[in-house]
Write a protein that holds these residues in place. Structure first.
Motif, PDB file in Angstrom:
ATOM      1  N   VAL A 239       0.871  -1.187   0.000  1.00  0.00           N
ATOM      2  CA  VAL A 239       0.000   0.000   0.000  1.00  0.00           C
ATOM      3  C   VAL A 239       0.905   1.234   0.000  1.00  0.00           C
ATOM      4  CG1 VAL A 239      -1.799   1.284   1.217  1.00  0.00           C
ATOM      5  CG2 VAL A 239      -1.761  -1.238   1.318  1.00  0.00           C
ATOM      6  N   PRO A 240       1.062   1.895  -1.145  1.00  0.00           N
ATOM      7  CA  PRO A 240       1.941   3.071  -1.199  1.00  0.00           C
ATOM      8  C   PRO A 240       1.580   4.103  -0.128  1.00  0.00           C
ATOM      9  CG  PRO A 240       1.286   2.425  -3.402  1.00  0.00           C
ATOM     10  CD  PRO A 240       0.465   1.580  -2.452  1.00  0.00           C
ATOM     11  N   GLU A 241       2.605   4.552   0.615  1.00  0.00           N
ATOM     12  CA  GLU A 241       2.432   5.529   1.699  1.00  0.00           C
ATOM     13  C   GLU A 241       1.432   5.029   2.742  1.00  0.00           C
ATOM     14  OE1 GLU A 241       4.549   8.005   1.819  1.00  0.00           O
ATOM     15  OE2 GLU A 241       5.306   7.208  -0.089  1.00  0.00           O
ATOM     16  N   GLY A 242       1.402   3.715   2.930  1.00  0.00           N
ATOM     17  CA  GLY A 242       0.496   3.123   3.912  1.00  0.00           C
ATOM     18  C   GLY A 242       1.065   3.164   5.321  1.00  0.00           C
ATOM     19  N   GLU A 243       0.689   2.186   6.132  1.00  0.00           N
ATOM     20  CA  GLU A 243       1.096   2.163   7.537  1.00  0.00           C
ATOM     21  C   GLU A 243       2.604   1.990   7.662  1.00  0.00           C
ATOM     22  OE1 GLU A 243      -1.130  -0.627   9.846  1.00  0.00           O
ATOM     23  OE2 GLU A 243      -3.018  -0.164   8.834  1.00  0.00           O
ATOM     24  N   LEU A 244       3.161   2.565   8.736  1.00  0.00           N
ATOM     25  CA  LEU A 244       4.597   2.514   8.967  1.00  0.00           C
ATOM     26  C   LEU A 244       5.019   1.123   9.426  1.00  0.00           C
ATOM     27  CD1 LEU A 244       7.263   4.161   9.115  1.00  0.00           C
ATOM     28  CD2 LEU A 244       6.719   4.567  11.538  1.00  0.00           C
ATOM     29  N   CYS A 245       6.029   0.572   8.764  1.00  0.00           N
ATOM     30  CA  CYS A 245       6.567  -0.749   9.106  1.00  0.00           C
ATOM     31  C   CYS A 245       7.779  -0.576  10.019  1.00  0.00           C
ATOM     32  CB  CYS A 245       6.960  -1.483   7.830  1.00  0.00           C
ATOM     33  SG  CYS A 245       7.722  -3.105   8.085  1.00  0.00           S
ATOM     34  N   TYR A 246       8.118  -1.619  10.765  1.00  0.00           N
ATOM     35  CA  TYR A 246       9.281  -1.542  11.646  1.00  0.00           C
ATOM     36  C   TYR A 246      10.583  -1.341  10.873  1.00  0.00           C
ATOM     37  CZ  TYR A 246      10.374  -6.438  10.486  1.00  0.00           C
ATOM     38  OH  TYR A 246      10.693  -7.598   9.823  1.00  0.00           O
ATOM     39  N   CYS A 247      10.569  -1.651   9.565  1.00  0.00           N
ATOM     40  CA  CYS A 247      11.784  -1.475   8.761  1.00  0.00           C
ATOM     41  C   CYS A 247      12.052  -0.002   8.451  1.00  0.00           C
ATOM     42  CB  CYS A 247      11.696  -2.266   7.458  1.00  0.00           C
ATOM     43  SG  CYS A 247      10.614  -1.532   6.204  1.00  0.00           S
ATOM     44  N   GLY A 248      11.047   0.863   8.717  1.00  0.00           N
ATOM     45  CA  GLY A 248      11.208   2.294   8.468  1.00  0.00           C
ATOM     46  C   GLY A 248      10.488   2.785   7.226  1.00  0.00           C
ATOM     47  N   ARG A 249      10.002   1.851   6.390  1.00  0.00           N
ATOM     48  CA  ARG A 249       9.259   2.232   5.195  1.00  0.00           C
ATOM     49  C   ARG A 249       7.758   2.125   5.474  1.00  0.00           C
ATOM     50  NH1 ARG A 249      12.132   2.209   0.395  1.00  0.00           N
ATOM     51  NH2 ARG A 249      10.262   1.613  -0.757  1.00  0.00           N
ATOM     52  N   GLY A 251       3.774   0.999   4.185  1.00  0.00           N
ATOM     53  CA  GLY A 251       2.947   0.188   3.299  1.00  0.00           C
ATOM     54  C   GLY A 251       3.472  -1.207   3.005  1.00  0.00           C
ATOM     55  N   CYS A 252       4.399  -1.723   3.823  1.00  0.00           N
ATOM     56  CA  CYS A 252       4.968  -3.059   3.568  1.00  0.00           C
ATOM     57  C   CYS A 252       3.929  -4.159   3.777  1.00  0.00           C
ATOM     58  CB  CYS A 252       6.146  -3.319   4.499  1.00  0.00           C
ATOM     59  SG  CYS A 252       7.585  -2.277   4.187  1.00  0.00           S
ATOM     60  N   VAL A 253       4.143  -5.271   3.103  1.00  0.00           N
ATOM     61  CA  VAL A 253       3.284  -6.451   3.256  1.00  0.00           C
ATOM     62  C   VAL A 253       3.186  -6.846   4.731  1.00  0.00           C
ATOM     63  CG1 VAL A 253       3.020  -8.894   2.668  1.00  0.00           C
ATOM     64  CG2 VAL A 253       3.802  -7.270   0.930  1.00  0.00           C
ATOM     65  N   GLU A 254       4.264  -6.713   5.468  1.00  0.00           N
ATOM     66  CA  GLU A 254       4.310  -7.036   6.896  1.00  0.00           C
ATOM     67  C   GLU A 254       3.161  -6.389   7.669  1.00  0.00           C
ATOM     68  OE1 GLU A 254       5.349  -7.605  10.958  1.00  0.00           O
ATOM     69  OE2 GLU A 254       6.120  -8.698   9.219  1.00  0.00           O
ATOM     70  N   ARG A 255       2.836  -5.146   7.356  1.00  0.00           N
ATOM     71  CA  ARG A 255       1.836  -4.398   8.117  1.00  0.00           C
ATOM     72  C   ARG A 255       0.413  -4.866   7.841  1.00  0.00           C
ATOM     73  NH1 ARG A 255       1.508  -3.036  11.753  1.00  0.00           N
ATOM     74  NH2 ARG A 255       0.705  -0.928  11.869  1.00  0.00           N
ATOM     75  N   TYR A 256       0.217  -5.627   6.767  1.00  0.00           N
ATOM     76  CA  TYR A 256      -1.141  -5.992   6.374  1.00  0.00           C
ATOM     77  C   TYR A 256      -1.393  -7.505   6.355  1.00  0.00           C
ATOM     78  CZ  TYR A 256      -1.139  -1.127   4.950  1.00  0.00           C
ATOM     79  OH  TYR A 256      -1.040   0.251   4.961  1.00  0.00           O
ATOM     80  N   CYS A 257      -0.341  -8.304   6.342  1.00  0.00           N
ATOM     81  CA  CYS A 257      -0.525  -9.752   6.173  1.00  0.00           C
ATOM     82  C   CYS A 257       0.120 -10.600   7.259  1.00  0.00           C
ATOM     83  CB  CYS A 257       0.025 -10.203   4.816  1.00  0.00           C
ATOM     84  SG  CYS A 257      -0.808  -9.456   3.412  1.00  0.00           S
ATOM     85  N   SER A 258       0.833 -10.005   8.200  1.00  0.00           N
ATOM     86  CA  SER A 258       1.435 -10.783   9.287  1.00  0.00           C
ATOM     87  C   SER A 258       0.348 -11.210  10.276  1.00  0.00           C
ATOM     88  CB  SER A 258       2.493  -9.956  10.015  1.00  0.00           C
ATOM     89  OG  SER A 258       1.879  -8.843  10.646  1.00  0.00           O
ATOM     90  N   ALA A 259       0.677 -12.189  11.110  1.00  0.00           N
ATOM     91  CA  ALA A 259      -0.269 -12.577  12.163  1.00  0.00           C
ATOM     92  C   ALA A 259      -0.502 -11.427  13.130  1.00  0.00           C
ATOM     93  CB  ALA A 259       0.263 -13.805  12.909  1.00  0.00           C
ATOM     94  N   ASP A 260       0.513 -10.596  13.346  1.00  0.00           N
ATOM     95  CA  ASP A 260       0.336  -9.434  14.231  1.00  0.00           C
ATOM     96  C   ASP A 260      -0.711  -8.468  13.708  1.00  0.00           C
ATOM     97  OD1 ASP A 260       1.864  -9.942  16.407  1.00  0.00           O
ATOM     98  OD2 ASP A 260       3.514  -8.587  15.907  1.00  0.00           O
ATOM     99  N   SER A 261      -0.847  -8.377  12.382  1.00  0.00           N
ATOM    100  CA  SER A 261      -1.853  -7.467  11.828  1.00  0.00           C
ATOM    101  C   SER A 261      -3.252  -7.922  12.222  1.00  0.00           C
ATOM    102  CB  SER A 261      -1.726  -7.391  10.301  1.00  0.00           C
ATOM    103  OG  SER A 261      -2.133  -8.597   9.679  1.00  0.00           O
ATOM    104  N   ILE A 262      -3.439  -9.211  12.410  1.00  0.00           N
ATOM    105  CA  ILE A 262      -4.728  -9.749  12.865  1.00  0.00           C
ATOM    106  C   ILE A 262      -4.898  -9.525  14.366  1.00  0.00           C
ATOM    107  CG2 ILE A 262      -6.145 -11.835  13.045  1.00  0.00           C
ATOM    108  CD1 ILE A 262      -4.489 -12.984  10.682  1.00  0.00           C
ATOM    109  N   ILE A 263      -3.847  -9.890  15.116  1.00  0.00           N
ATOM    110  CA  ILE A 263      -3.903  -9.804  16.577  1.00  0.00           C
ATOM    111  C   ILE A 263      -4.143  -8.374  17.040  1.00  0.00           C
ATOM    112  CG2 ILE A 263      -2.502 -10.075  18.674  1.00  0.00           C
ATOM    113  CD1 ILE A 263      -1.166 -12.493  17.193  1.00  0.00           C
TER     114      ILE A 263
END
Length: 375
Positions: A239-249, A251-263
């Motif tokens: 997601v361009p300019e989406g939620e901030l990821c721990y990597c510093g960028r 809109g990463c996939v991590e922010r939307y598809c990890s188990a933490d995104s559900i929890i």
């Protein structure tokens, strides 16, 4: 080759065959390898003397004398695996077939300091004592960590999840009397899944853990890039300019598809979330539809580049249904005007990162006998 070399080659070939067949007779060994029965018998006897194989009863008679069953001493050597997570450590012991024979989870928060390493070393030794393992049977301790590990130095180069930059195997190795090796956790998770499913040739192994991971498998082996590990799908922009990821960028996939995104979305553990979802709670159903859309976009982006099957593992994988996978595929195809179908998406039954770490030393040991297992 001289006679000594020939004897070693034959002995290794016999060991390979016993390993592959699991149960075999001396006549069957001679026939399969094209060597004489006396040579096969001599090789088997030498392997028995080394405690690498043993006789286990007899095959049913086919009319003559019963043939002894030769089988592998599968736990004459074992390997310890350690998975380091933010709030706990996971310890395993596996045998020469990669089967988990002991396992333990210990709540223990990670700290990048000496006190942490001392205590982990103590936990490893206590675990080995509890399992009643002789030290001379232990090949080594493989360590999996949530962080990118430099292949040459063995140091963590990017470990923001744990704040583990600079961490290395020696930090723990100095407190245990065994060789230690540190690797990126996702690569090791993929390695364990591949070990138990050698039919996988080319694939993305996608790990839906609290933090998302990925590893690319090429020709049956986990592929490593020239600088970074392959398959870092977690940090592809979704997601361009989406939620901030721990990597510093953003809109990463991590922010939307990890188990933490559900929890974090519902402040529920996965069991509770999926109970509510399968019971038809409207908010959960709406969230899950959006989650699958994000997942399908991430997989689509990968498929456009690599066009291989996708194997999904990790803590969230067990909650996915066949209907969920069909939805992901349908959503992929909706976005595509260039493909009528994509390679299959499947769920891995083998999700054990600590065991994948332990495989490092099992593969090394088997390699001495010419047994090369792709993983």
């Amino acid at each position: 080759m001289n006679r000594v070399d020939i004897k070693e080659v034959n002995r290794n070939r016999v060991y390979q065959l016993v390993y592959q067949q699991e149960q075999v007779s001396k006549p069957a060994i001679a026939s399969a390898l094209g060597i004489s029965l006396p040579t096969a018998s001599q090789c088997v006897n030498e392997l028995i003397e080394r405690n690498l194989v043993y006789e286990k009863g007899y095959f049913e008679s086919t009319g003559g004398r019963k043939a002894a069953i030769i089988t592998l001493n599968r736990d004459i050597k074992v390997s310890v695996g350690l998975e380091i997570l933010k709030e706990l450590i996971h310890l395993t012991v596996i045998d020469l077939y990669g089967t988990v024979i002991h396992e333990k989870f210990i709540p223990f928060r990670f700290n990048n300091d000496e006190a942490y390493c001392i205590r982990v070393g103590e936990y490893i030794m206590e675990f080995i004592a509890e399992c009643r393992l002789c030290h001379d049977t232990i090949l080594g301790v493989g360590i999996a960590i949530q962080g990118l590990v430099d292949e040459k130095t063995g140091n963590v180069t990017f470990g923001r999840i744990l704040n583990a930059n600079g961490f290395c195997a020696d930090r723990i190795g100095r407190y245990v009397p065994f060789s230690c090796t540190l690797r990126h956790d996702t690569e090791l998770a993929a390695s364990f899944a591949l070990w138990h499913n050698p039919a996988i040739k080319d694939a993305l192994y996608m790990v839906l853990n609290r933090n998302l991971g990925g590893a690319v498998i090429i020709n049956g082996e986990v592929h490593r890039g020239q600088i970074l590990p392959s398959g870092l799908i977690a940090h592809m922009t979704l997601v361009p300019e989406g939620e901030l990821c721990y990597c510093g960028r953003r809109g990463c996939v991590e922010r939307y598809c990890s188990a933490d995104s559900i929890i974090h979305a519902f402040e529920q553990e996965l069991d509770d979330f999926f109970d509510d979802l399968r019971n038809g709670e409207p908010k959960h159903v709406a969230f899950w539809e959006q989650y699958l859309k994000y997942l399908s976009r991430a997989i689509y982006n990968y498929q456009i580049l690599m066009s291989t099957e996708v194997v999904i593992g990790g803590v969230a994988a067990k909650y996915l249904t066949e209907e969920d996978l069909h939805k992901v595929v349908d959503m992929e195809l909706e976005k595509s005007n260039i493909a009528e179908r994509f390679p299959r998406i499947s769920i891995s039954e083998y999700n054990n990162t600590a065991a994948g770490a332990a495989l490092i030393y099992i593969k090394e040991f088997l390699g001495q006998f010419g047994i090369r297992v792709k993983a």
